[in-house]
Design a protein around this motif. Sequence first.
Motif, PDB file in Angstrom:
ATOM      1  N   VAL A   9     -47.102  26.519  52.767  1.00 20.58           N
ATOM      2  CA  VAL A   9     -47.075  25.050  52.761  1.00 20.58           C
ATOM      3  C   VAL A   9     -45.751  24.554  52.173  1.00 20.58           C
ATOM      4  N   PHE A  10     -45.206  25.252  51.193  1.00 26.48           N
ATOM      5  CA  PHE A  10     -43.902  24.899  50.620  1.00 26.48           C
ATOM      6  C   PHE A  10     -42.837  24.888  51.718  1.00 26.48           C
ATOM      7  N   LEU A  11     -42.819  25.938  52.540  1.00 28.35           N
ATOM      8  CA  LEU A  11     -41.842  26.008  53.627  1.00 28.35           C
ATOM      9  C   LEU A  11     -42.090  24.907  54.667  1.00 28.35           C
ATOM     10  N   CYS A  12     -43.353  24.633  54.955  1.00 34.18           N
ATOM     11  CA  CYS A  12     -43.674  23.539  55.883  1.00 34.18           C
ATOM     12  C   CYS A  12     -43.222  22.196  55.321  1.00 34.18           C
ATOM     13  N   TYR A  13     -43.410  21.997  54.019  1.00 35.33           N
ATOM     14  CA  TYR A  13     -42.968  20.753  53.387  1.00 35.33           C
ATOM     15  C   TYR A  13     -41.447  20.620  53.474  1.00 35.33           C
ATOM     16  N   ALA A  14     -40.736  21.695  53.198  1.00 30.84           N
ATOM     17  CA  ALA A  14     -39.269  21.641  53.267  1.00 30.84           C
ATOM     18  C   ALA A  14     -38.812  21.273  54.676  1.00 30.84           C
ATOM     19  N   ALA A  15     -39.439  21.867  55.684  1.00 29.93           N
ATOM     20  CA  ALA A  15     -39.097  21.551  57.076  1.00 29.93           C
ATOM     21  C   ALA A  15     -39.441  20.103  57.406  1.00 29.93           C
ATOM     22  N   THR A  16     -40.584  19.635  56.934  1.00 34.61           N
ATOM     23  CA  THR A  16     -41.001  18.246  57.174  1.00 34.61           C
ATOM     24  C   THR A  16     -40.064  17.267  56.479  1.00 34.61           C
ATOM     25  N   ALA A  17     -39.687  17.564  55.252  1.00 34.39           N
ATOM     26  CA  ALA A  17     -38.773  16.681  54.525  1.00 34.39           C
ATOM     27  C   ALA A  17     -37.418  16.612  55.235  1.00 34.39           C
ATOM     28  N   ALA A  18     -36.922  17.743  55.708  1.00 39.01           N
ATOM     29  CA  ALA A  18     -35.639  17.745  56.425  1.00 39.01           C
ATOM     30  C   ALA A  18     -35.752  16.960  57.735  1.00 39.01           C
ATOM     31  N   PHE A  19     -36.852  17.138  58.458  1.00 39.22           N
ATOM     32  CA  PHE A  19     -37.065  16.434  59.717  1.00 39.22           C
ATOM     33  C   PHE A  19     -37.162  14.922  59.491  1.00 39.22           C
ATOM     34  N   THR A  20     -37.882  14.544  58.449  1.00 42.84           N
ATOM     35  CA  THR A  20     -38.032  13.126  58.115  1.00 42.84           C
ATOM     36  C   THR A  20     -36.698  12.550  57.644  1.00 42.84           C
ATOM     37  N   CYS A  21     -35.943  13.314  56.890  1.00 40.28           N
ATOM     38  CA  CYS A  21     -34.626  12.891  56.411  1.00 40.28           C
ATOM     39  C   CYS A  21     -33.717  12.517  57.575  1.00 40.28           C
ATOM     40  N   ILE A  22     -33.714  13.349  58.607  1.00 39.12           N
ATOM     41  CA  ILE A  22     -32.868  13.080  59.781  1.00 39.12           C
ATOM     42  C   ILE A  22     -33.335  11.805  60.475  1.00 39.12           C
ATOM     43  N   ASN A  23     -34.643  11.682  60.675  1.00 41.31           N
ATOM     44  CA  ASN A  23     -35.179  10.518  61.383  1.00 41.31           C
ATOM     45  C   ASN A  23     -34.923   9.223  60.629  1.00 41.31           C
ATOM     46  N   GLN A  24     -35.115   9.254  59.324  1.00 37.25           N
ATOM     47  CA  GLN A  24     -35.025   8.033  58.518  1.00 37.25           C
ATOM     48  C   GLN A  24     -33.591   7.734  58.065  1.00 37.25           C
ATOM     49  N   LYS A  25     -32.663   8.602  58.412  1.00 36.98           N
ATOM     50  CA  LYS A  25     -31.263   8.459  58.024  1.00 36.98           C
ATOM     51  C   LYS A  25     -31.095   8.347  56.505  1.00 36.98           C
ATOM     52  N   TRP A  26     -31.809   9.215  55.791  1.00 36.48           N
ATOM     53  CA  TRP A  26     -31.651   9.261  54.352  1.00 36.48           C
ATOM     54  C   TRP A  26     -30.282   9.841  54.021  1.00 36.48           C
ATOM     55  N   THR A  27     -29.816   9.551  52.837  1.00 36.73           N
ATOM     56  CA  THR A  27     -28.594  10.199  52.368  1.00 36.73           C
ATOM     57  C   THR A  27     -28.904  11.669  52.108  1.00 36.73           C
ATOM     58  N   ALA A  28     -27.871  12.477  52.056  1.00 33.80           N
ATOM     59  CA  ALA A  28     -28.067  13.902  51.760  1.00 33.80           C
ATOM     60  C   ALA A  28     -28.742  14.059  50.398  1.00 33.80           C
ATOM     61  N   ARG A  29     -28.363  13.214  49.463  1.00 33.63           N
ATOM     62  CA  ARG A  29     -28.949  13.273  48.115  1.00 33.63           C
ATOM     63  C   ARG A  29     -30.458  13.033  48.156  1.00 33.63           C
ATOM     64  N   THR A  30     -30.876  12.023  48.910  1.00 31.48           N
ATOM     65  CA  THR A  30     -32.302  11.718  49.016  1.00 31.48           C
ATOM     66  C   THR A  30     -33.038  12.862  49.701  1.00 31.48           C
ATOM     67  N   GLY A  31     -32.469  13.401  50.772  1.00 31.45           N
ATOM     68  CA  GLY A  31     -33.095  14.518  51.474  1.00 31.45           C
ATOM     69  C   GLY A  31     -33.234  15.745  50.590  1.00 31.45           C
ATOM     70  N   LEU A  32     -32.182  16.059  49.853  1.00 31.83           N
ATOM     71  CA  LEU A  32     -32.232  17.216  48.960  1.00 31.83           C
ATOM     72  C   LEU A  32     -33.226  16.997  47.820  1.00 31.83           C
ATOM     73  N   LEU A  33     -33.304  15.767  47.310  1.00 29.88           N
ATOM     74  CA  LEU A  33     -34.279  15.452  46.267  1.00 29.88           C
ATOM     75  C   LEU A  33     -35.697  15.641  46.798  1.00 29.88           C
ATOM     76  N   ALA A  34     -35.954  15.162  48.013  1.00 29.33           N
ATOM     77  CA  ALA A  34     -37.284  15.320  48.613  1.00 29.33           C
ATOM     78  C   ALA A  34     -37.635  16.797  48.751  1.00 29.33           C
ATOM     79  N   ILE A  35     -36.704  17.593  49.245  1.00 29.41           N
ATOM     80  CA  ILE A  35     -36.957  19.025  49.415  1.00 29.41           C
ATOM     81  C   ILE A  35     -37.138  19.703  48.052  1.00 29.41           C
ATOM     82  N   ALA A  36     -36.262  19.402  47.114  1.00 29.63           N
ATOM     83  CA  ALA A  36     -36.314  20.026  45.790  1.00 29.63           C
ATOM     84  C   ALA A  36     -37.568  19.644  45.012  1.00 29.63           C
ATOM     85  N   SER A  37     -38.170  18.504  45.349  1.00 32.32           N
ATOM     86  CA  SER A  37     -39.365  18.068  44.614  1.00 32.32           C
ATOM     87  C   SER A  37     -40.511  19.069  44.755  1.00 32.32           C
ATOM     88  N   ALA A  38     -40.480  19.894  45.769  1.00 34.82           N
ATOM     89  CA  ALA A  38     -41.541  20.883  45.958  1.00 34.82           C
ATOM     90  C   ALA A  38     -41.500  21.993  44.917  1.00 34.82           C
TER      91      ALA A  38
END
Length: 153
Positions: free
Chosen positions: A48-77
């Motif tokens: 599930v951790f790996l699925c979350y990381a993939a989901t966070a990266a996919f959502t980051c691209i779609n939502q046009k988050w900054t790299a910082r926000t995307g990395l924070l979302a992934i690292a939160s796991a």
Amino acid sequence: MQPRTLFRTVAFAEAVTWTLLLIGLFLKYVTRTTDVGVSIAGGIHGFVFLCYAATAAFTCINQKWTARTGLLAIASAVVPYATIPVERSLDRRGMLDGGWRLAAGGEKPRGALEKAQAWVLGNPILAVVLVLVGVAAVFSFLLFMGPPDTWFA
């Protein structure tokens, strides 16, 4: 499934699997009754951790988050239960709003990541199969490597 629903569901699942893993660790190291909980919950949590990381990266691209926000979302796991406040913060700030912008009839993709995402959105069943195979491959490799505390011993 919209980006908000997908991200929220996987963030919650990641937190639930943390609970299972922590219970397993409690049984193994505090009560010293069994290590079965760690074996089972550790594997589920890792997947599930790996699925979350993939989901966070996919959502980051779609939502046009900054790299910082995307990395924070992934690292939160990495921190137990941190995916929940991160998800809530992103939702409160409207960073999970809207649909899949690169879906058919949506924006034209720019760059390799957006083109890949547009392909995924146009071929969801094949994409899910490929992602699950990819996550399973990484997961299998990590199982082969053994517990993280033994990697560099």
